[in-house]
Design a protein around this motif. Structure first.
Motif, PDB file in Angstrom:
ATOM      1  N   GLU A  25       0.747  -1.178   0.132  1.00  0.00           N
ATOM      2  CA  GLU A  25       0.031  -0.093   0.069  1.00  0.00           C
ATOM      3  C   GLU A  25       0.748   1.347  -0.017  1.00  0.00           C
ATOM      4  OE1 GLU A  25      -3.483   2.369   2.564  1.00  0.00           O
ATOM      5  OE2 GLU A  25      -2.852   0.387   3.242  1.00  0.00           O
ATOM      6  N   MET A  26       1.981   1.140   0.790  1.00  0.00           N
ATOM      7  CA  MET A  26       2.754   2.364   0.866  1.00  0.00           C
ATOM      8  C   MET A  26       3.468   2.626  -0.527  1.00  0.00           C
ATOM      9  SD  MET A  26       5.511   2.387   3.999  1.00  0.00           S
ATOM     10  CE  MET A  26       6.022   3.959   3.777  1.00  0.00           C
ATOM     11  N   GLY A  27       4.090   1.401  -1.129  1.00  0.00           N
ATOM     12  CA  GLY A  27       4.584   1.564  -2.509  1.00  0.00           C
ATOM     13  C   GLY A  27       3.471   2.215  -3.597  1.00  0.00           C
ATOM     14  N   GLY A  28       2.450   1.675  -3.567  1.00  0.00           N
ATOM     15  CA  GLY A  28       1.242   2.197  -4.667  1.00  0.00           C
ATOM     16  C   GLY A  28       1.155   3.588  -4.400  1.00  0.00           C
ATOM     17  N   LEU A  29       0.826   4.014  -2.898  1.00  0.00           N
ATOM     18  CA  LEU A  29       0.786   5.569  -3.183  1.00  0.00           C
ATOM     19  C   LEU A  29       1.966   6.352  -3.344  1.00  0.00           C
ATOM     20  CD1 LEU A  29      -0.613   5.609   0.763  1.00  0.00           C
ATOM     21  CD2 LEU A  29      -1.991   5.987  -1.464  1.00  0.00           C
ATOM     22  N   ALA A  30       3.131   5.920  -3.078  1.00  0.00           N
ATOM     23  CA  ALA A  30       4.396   6.537  -3.441  1.00  0.00           C
ATOM     24  C   ALA A  30       4.419   6.506  -5.191  1.00  0.00           C
ATOM     25  CB  ALA A  30       5.701   5.915  -3.042  1.00  0.00           C
ATOM     26  N   GLU A  31       3.876   5.561  -5.602  1.00  0.00           N
ATOM     27  CA  GLU A  31       4.298   5.507  -7.090  1.00  0.00           C
ATOM     28  C   GLU A  31       3.295   6.193  -7.970  1.00  0.00           C
ATOM     29  OE1 GLU A  31       3.008   2.059 -10.620  1.00  0.00           O
ATOM     30  OE2 GLU A  31       3.349   1.516  -8.508  1.00  0.00           O
ATOM     31  N   THR A  32       1.964   6.308  -6.929  1.00  0.00           N
ATOM     32  CA  THR A  32       0.794   7.264  -7.652  1.00  0.00           C
ATOM     33  C   THR A  32       1.326   8.726  -7.448  1.00  0.00           C
ATOM     34  OG1 THR A  32      -0.773   5.872  -7.150  1.00  0.00           O
ATOM     35  CG2 THR A  32      -1.479   8.168  -7.236  1.00  0.00           C
ATOM     36  N   ALA A  33       1.951   9.237  -6.305  1.00  0.00           N
ATOM     37  CA  ALA A  33       2.537  10.338  -5.862  1.00  0.00           C
ATOM     38  C   ALA A  33       3.550  10.784  -7.179  1.00  0.00           C
ATOM     39  CB  ALA A  33       3.111  10.430  -4.851  1.00  0.00           C
ATOM     40  N   ILE A  34       4.190  10.175  -7.411  1.00  0.00           N
ATOM     41  CA  ILE A  34       5.635  10.339  -8.552  1.00  0.00           C
ATOM     42  C   ILE A  34       4.535  10.882  -9.759  1.00  0.00           C
ATOM     43  CG2 ILE A  34       7.278   9.454  -9.965  1.00  0.00           C
ATOM     44  CD1 ILE A  34       7.908   7.623  -7.766  1.00  0.00           C
ATOM     45  N   GLY A  35       3.768  10.044 -10.225  1.00  0.00           N
ATOM     46  CA  GLY A  35       2.990  10.337 -11.439  1.00  0.00           C
ATOM     47  C   GLY A  35       2.174  11.381 -11.317  1.00  0.00           C
ATOM     48  N   ASP A  36       1.427  11.704 -10.253  1.00  0.00           N
ATOM     49  CA  ASP A  36       0.659  13.061 -10.089  1.00  0.00           C
ATOM     50  C   ASP A  36       1.516  14.169  -9.935  1.00  0.00           C
ATOM     51  OD1 ASP A  36      -1.547  11.318 -10.189  1.00  0.00           O
ATOM     52  OD2 ASP A  36      -2.027  11.428  -8.012  1.00  0.00           O
ATOM     53  N   ALA A  37       2.647  14.184  -9.291  1.00  0.00           N
ATOM     54  CA  ALA A  37       3.310  15.482  -9.365  1.00  0.00           C
ATOM     55  C   ALA A  37       4.070  15.721 -10.553  1.00  0.00           C
ATOM     56  CB  ALA A  37       4.576  14.979  -8.576  1.00  0.00           C
ATOM     57  N   ILE A  38       4.205  14.820 -11.334  1.00  0.00           N
ATOM     58  CA  ILE A  38       4.950  15.128 -12.733  1.00  0.00           C
ATOM     59  C   ILE A  38       3.460  15.825 -13.616  1.00  0.00           C
ATOM     60  CG2 ILE A  38       5.935  14.262 -14.880  1.00  0.00           C
ATOM     61  CD1 ILE A  38       7.779  14.473 -12.520  1.00  0.00           C
ATOM     62  N   HIS A  39       2.447  15.027 -13.455  1.00  0.00           N
ATOM     63  CA  HIS A  39       1.353  15.533 -14.143  1.00  0.00           C
ATOM     64  C   HIS A  39       1.048  17.025 -13.582  1.00  0.00           C
ATOM     65  CE1 HIS A  39      -2.841  15.803 -15.792  1.00  0.00           C
ATOM     66  NE2 HIS A  39      -3.160  16.378 -14.507  1.00  0.00           N
ATOM     67  N   ALA A  40       0.931  17.264 -12.392  1.00  0.00           N
ATOM     68  CA  ALA A  40       0.937  18.704 -11.925  1.00  0.00           C
ATOM     69  C   ALA A  40       1.950  19.547 -12.562  1.00  0.00           C
ATOM     70  CB  ALA A  40       0.917  18.589 -10.358  1.00  0.00           C
ATOM     71  N   LEU A  41       3.283  19.183 -12.605  1.00  0.00           N
ATOM     72  CA  LEU A  41       4.183  20.077 -13.138  1.00  0.00           C
ATOM     73  C   LEU A  41       3.939  20.349 -14.689  1.00  0.00           C
ATOM     74  CD1 LEU A  41       6.827  21.387 -12.965  1.00  0.00           C
ATOM     75  CD2 LEU A  41       7.902  19.188 -13.705  1.00  0.00           C
ATOM     76  N   ILE A  42       3.600  19.311 -15.387  1.00  0.00           N
ATOM     77  CA  ILE A  42       3.425  19.651 -17.042  1.00  0.00           C
ATOM     78  C   ILE A  42       2.016  20.305 -16.974  1.00  0.00           C
ATOM     79  CG2 ILE A  42       2.836  18.572 -18.966  1.00  0.00           C
ATOM     80  CD1 ILE A  42       5.863  18.086 -17.884  1.00  0.00           C
ATOM     81  N   ARG A  43       1.123  20.298 -16.575  1.00  0.00           N
ATOM     82  CA  ARG A  43      -0.111  20.595 -16.657  1.00  0.00           C
ATOM     83  C   ARG A  43      -0.430  21.987 -15.926  1.00  0.00           C
ATOM     84  NH1 ARG A  43      -3.514  17.994 -20.431  1.00  0.00           N
ATOM     85  NH2 ARG A  43      -2.570  16.075 -20.693  1.00  0.00           N
ATOM     86  N   TYR A  44       0.730  22.235 -15.059  1.00  0.00           N
ATOM     87  CA  TYR A  44       0.594  23.222 -14.114  1.00  0.00           C
ATOM     88  C   TYR A  44      -0.930  23.078 -13.372  1.00  0.00           C
ATOM     89  CZ  TYR A  44       0.655  27.698 -11.544  1.00  0.00           C
ATOM     90  OH  TYR A  44       0.687  28.740 -10.879  1.00  0.00           O
ATOM     91  N   ASP A  45      -1.017  21.993 -12.647  1.00  0.00           N
ATOM     92  CA  ASP A  45      -2.390  21.743 -11.869  1.00  0.00           C
ATOM     93  C   ASP A  45      -1.962  21.827 -10.428  1.00  0.00           C
ATOM     94  OD1 ASP A  45      -4.326  20.539 -10.797  1.00  0.00           O
ATOM     95  OD2 ASP A  45      -4.540  18.633 -12.062  1.00  0.00           O
ATOM     96  N   LEU A  46      -2.515  23.015  -9.838  1.00  0.00           N
ATOM     97  CA  LEU A  46      -2.227  23.458  -8.340  1.00  0.00           C
ATOM     98  C   LEU A  46      -2.788  22.586  -7.529  1.00  0.00           C
ATOM     99  CD1 LEU A  46      -1.823  26.958  -8.544  1.00  0.00           C
ATOM    100  CD2 LEU A  46       0.166  25.397  -8.494  1.00  0.00           C
ATOM    101  N   GLU A  47      -4.091  22.157  -7.887  1.00  0.00           N
ATOM    102  CA  GLU A  47      -4.919  21.316  -7.171  1.00  0.00           C
ATOM    103  C   GLU A  47      -4.455  19.698  -6.855  1.00  0.00           C
ATOM    104  OE1 GLU A  47      -9.427  19.358  -7.049  1.00  0.00           O
ATOM    105  OE2 GLU A  47      -8.971  21.072  -8.415  1.00  0.00           O
ATOM    106  N   THR A  48      -3.917  19.315  -8.039  1.00  0.00           N
ATOM    107  CA  THR A  48      -3.114  17.700  -7.819  1.00  0.00           C
ATOM    108  C   THR A  48      -1.688  17.949  -7.021  1.00  0.00           C
ATOM    109  OG1 THR A  48      -4.061  17.057  -9.909  1.00  0.00           O
ATOM    110  CG2 THR A  48      -2.253  16.124  -9.137  1.00  0.00           C
ATOM    111  N   ALA A  49      -1.117  18.996  -7.149  1.00  0.00           N
ATOM    112  CA  ALA A  49      -0.002  19.124  -6.504  1.00  0.00           C
ATOM    113  C   ALA A  49      -0.164  19.371  -5.170  1.00  0.00           C
ATOM    114  CB  ALA A  49       0.941  20.673  -7.001  1.00  0.00           C
ATOM    115  N   ALA A  50      -1.101  20.069  -4.663  1.00  0.00           N
ATOM    116  CA  ALA A  50      -1.528  20.354  -3.192  1.00  0.00           C
ATOM    117  C   ALA A  50      -2.027  19.029  -2.874  1.00  0.00           C
ATOM    118  CB  ALA A  50      -2.589  21.292  -3.104  1.00  0.00           C
ATOM    119  N   ARG A  51      -2.599  18.269  -3.339  1.00  0.00           N
ATOM    120  CA  ARG A  51      -3.007  16.838  -2.971  1.00  0.00           C
ATOM    121  C   ARG A  51      -1.943  15.799  -2.690  1.00  0.00           C
ATOM    122  NH1 ARG A  51      -6.439  15.432  -6.813  1.00  0.00           N
ATOM    123  NH2 ARG A  51      -5.321  14.145  -8.313  1.00  0.00           N
TER     124      ARG A  51
END
Length: 238
Positions: A25-51
């Protein structure tokens, strides 16, 4: 086998299974966090970054839970040999995953810097780099769950591709900074983001070495990681 012995073995198996589930479960959350952080960066998605930043607390909580569970298992079940190695490995792996979550959080925290970003072509390389490190995290945790030493070694072999991505980005960003001083601030942030991803790859290989040892009782040959010297540490929460 007596009923008492069968019960003890089943109870131990259940404990190990729960430990693996927590790490997964820890690993799944970390894996998702990496993808979401990069998505937020590319899209300038502040909501996702905050999450991503907020959900890091859950990874921290799971790390503490893994440690409590593993310590209790060792104290109550007194496992030997490979079972003891797995319990200890789970604690160490949880610590490394927590660090991976911190790197994802660090990336997410830098997203607001790019509000008025110029088009920096090296930015397009980051999603592919993030994809590789996310797959490394995913695959090494699969290897842990399956006690698969060979799959763990395959993860280590992929780290070279991550290093190649980082070196390519470093050269490209250095060129951008030299060509136009207006690019220096954002290029510097991108360089730190790329370094965070490179460190995630290094941590995935560290987990792979732990998985290999837990499964076989044998250490892999020492690898020299020169990037450790220049690795940015995860920032402390303010």
């Amino acid at each position: 086998m007596s009923n008492t012995t069968e019960h003890t073995v089943k109870a131990f198996d259940d404990d190990i299974g729960e430990l693996r589930a927590l790490v997964s479960e820890m690993g799944g959350l970390a894996e998702t966090a990496i993808g979401d952080a990069i998505h937020a960066l590319i899209r300038y998605d502040l909501e996702t970054a905050a999450r991503v930043v907020e959900q890091d607390d859950r990874i921290d909580e799971l790390e503490a839970e893994v440690e409590r569970h593993a310590v209790r298992l060792i104290a109550l079940r007194a496992p030997l040999a490979d079972d003891l190695r797995e319990a200890v490995a789970a604690m160490k792996i949880a610590t490394v995953i927590e660090r991976i979550g911190d790197y994802a959080k660090n990336i997410a925290k830098r997203v607001p810097v790019f509000e008025h970003r110029v088009e920096i072509e090296p930015l397009s390389i980051l999603p592919a780099m993030a994809q590789i490190v996310s797959e490394m995290v995913h695959n090494v945790l699969d290897a842990f769950a399956a006690r698969d030493a060979e799959k763990a070694k395959e993860v280590i072999e992929r780290d070279e591709a991550v290093d190649d991505f980082y070196n390519s980005l470093f050269r490209a960003l250095l060129t951008y900074m030299m060509e136009n001083s207006h690019n220096i601030t954002q290029s510097t942030h991108l360089l730190f983001i790329a370094k965070n991803l490179e460190r995630v790859g290094d941590h995935a290989t560290n987990i792979a070495e732990m998985v290999h040892f837990a499964a076989t009782g044998e250490y892999l040959d020492d690898r020299v990681d020169v990037s450790e010297t220049f690795a940015p540490e995860p920032e402390e929460d303010s």
